[in-house]
Design an enzyme around this catalytic site. Sequence first.
Site, PDB file in Angstrom:
ATOM      1  N   SER A   7      -2.807 -14.816 -36.276  1.00  0.00           N
ATOM      2  CA  SER A   7      -2.255 -13.642 -35.488  1.00  0.00           C
ATOM      3  C   SER A   7      -3.366 -13.728 -34.111  1.00  0.00           C
ATOM      4  CB  SER A   7      -2.352 -12.637 -36.057  1.00  0.00           C
ATOM      5  OG  SER A   7      -2.207 -11.649 -34.926  1.00  0.00           O
ATOM      6  N   HIS A  32       1.275 -16.759 -34.462  1.00  0.00           N
ATOM      7  CA  HIS A  32       1.857 -15.420 -34.538  1.00  0.00           C
ATOM      8  C   HIS A  32       1.477 -14.454 -33.543  1.00  0.00           C
ATOM      9  CE1 HIS A  32       3.881 -12.115 -36.894  1.00  0.00           C
ATOM     10  NE2 HIS A  32       2.827 -11.641 -36.363  1.00  0.00           N
ATOM     11  N   ASP A  34       1.771 -10.891 -31.729  1.00  0.00           N
ATOM     12  CA  ASP A  34       2.217  -9.386 -32.193  1.00  0.00           C
ATOM     13  C   ASP A  34       2.493  -8.628 -30.859  1.00  0.00           C
ATOM     14  OD1 ASP A  34       2.244  -9.122 -34.915  1.00  0.00           O
ATOM     15  OD2 ASP A  34      -0.030  -9.446 -34.961  1.00  0.00           O
ATOM     16  N   MET A  36       3.288  -5.359 -28.895  1.00  0.00           N
ATOM     17  CA  MET A  36       3.213  -3.772 -29.108  1.00  0.00           C
ATOM     18  C   MET A  36       3.558  -3.114 -27.848  1.00  0.00           C
ATOM     19  SD  MET A  36      -0.015  -3.652 -31.708  1.00  0.00           S
ATOM     20  CE  MET A  36      -0.378  -4.814 -33.056  1.00  0.00           C
ATOM     21  N   HIS A  65       6.677 -11.551 -32.931  1.00  0.00           N
ATOM     22  CA  HIS A  65       6.934 -10.300 -33.655  1.00  0.00           C
ATOM     23  C   HIS A  65       7.029  -9.241 -32.804  1.00  0.00           C
ATOM     24  CE1 HIS A  65       5.112  -7.229 -36.811  1.00  0.00           C
ATOM     25  NE2 HIS A  65       6.518  -6.997 -36.470  1.00  0.00           N
ATOM     26  N   MET A  67       7.187  -5.414 -32.035  1.00  0.00           N
ATOM     27  CA  MET A  67       6.894  -4.061 -32.730  1.00  0.00           C
ATOM     28  C   MET A  67       7.229  -3.096 -31.242  1.00  0.00           C
ATOM     29  SD  MET A  67       3.614  -4.434 -34.952  1.00  0.00           S
ATOM     30  CE  MET A  67       2.847  -6.274 -34.482  1.00  0.00           C
ATOM     31  N   MET A 136       5.704  -5.932 -43.881  1.00  0.00           N
ATOM     32  CA  MET A 136       4.378  -5.469 -43.211  1.00  0.00           C
ATOM     33  C   MET A 136       3.508  -4.808 -44.414  1.00  0.00           C
ATOM     34  SD  MET A 136       4.167  -6.078 -40.214  1.00  0.00           S
ATOM     35  CE  MET A 136       2.715  -5.227 -39.892  1.00  0.00           C
ATOM     36  N   ASP A 174       2.583  -9.801 -43.293  1.00  0.00           N
ATOM     37  CA  ASP A 174       1.685  -9.654 -42.246  1.00  0.00           C
ATOM     38  C   ASP A 174       0.836  -8.166 -42.544  1.00  0.00           C
ATOM     39  OD1 ASP A 174       0.124  -9.441 -39.829  1.00  0.00           O
ATOM     40  OD2 ASP A 174       2.072  -9.098 -38.706  1.00  0.00           O
TER      41      ASP A 174
END
Length: 216
Positions: A7, A32, A34, A36, A65, A67, A136, A174
């Site tokens: 990540s 990966h 993330d 947000m 990913h 979020m 998650m 994750d």
Amino acid sequence: MAIVAPSILAANFLQLQDVCQLLNASKADWFHLDIMDGRFVPNISFGIPIVEAIKKAASKMLDVHLMIEEPEKYIDDFKKAGADSITVHVEACPHLHRNIQQIKNAGLKAGVALNPHTPICMIENILSDIDMVLIMSVNPGFGGQTFIPHTLHKIKELRKKIDKIAPDVLIEVDGGINLNNAAAIIHSGANALVAGSAIFQTTNPTATIEQFKMII
């Protein structure tokens, strides 16, 4: 052998190009990323410009990913930025099937993520339409959290359903993954592990990635 997806959230952003080169040369399988938004989760990470920058330096798959709220507004933008796979949260998608079709129509791999409290039954009807389920194993929004043990039971439950309905669908996990729990997670039925702090907060991330690959 299972997939290891470091990540980027846990990496040193002042050395992002060096991080990409390290991962390119390592035994890591995916990057990966993330994303947000400070709405779906209580934190803001990074957005499209960083994904574009990583794409220029990365030689491996970008596992994005989201979020975020209303992910459907940004699918095309993240594709243009370089995403190879996009995962959205079932909790953020009241029209999940439509969202999945949008990702697939963009020519990308489609994943669906479940928060720790969200039951497997929420995605049972779309398992045959997706490429991956992301479980998650911490509450999303921050790195460095502790793995929630009940996740192992959830992975086992999901593995049984996937084997029956859509055997090609991957299970990615994750949150709080490290060298001590990786084997148990894979044994429970996962195919891919996302690890951030456990890799980038070591003195030798490349060697740590190799250790993950040896364990799993």
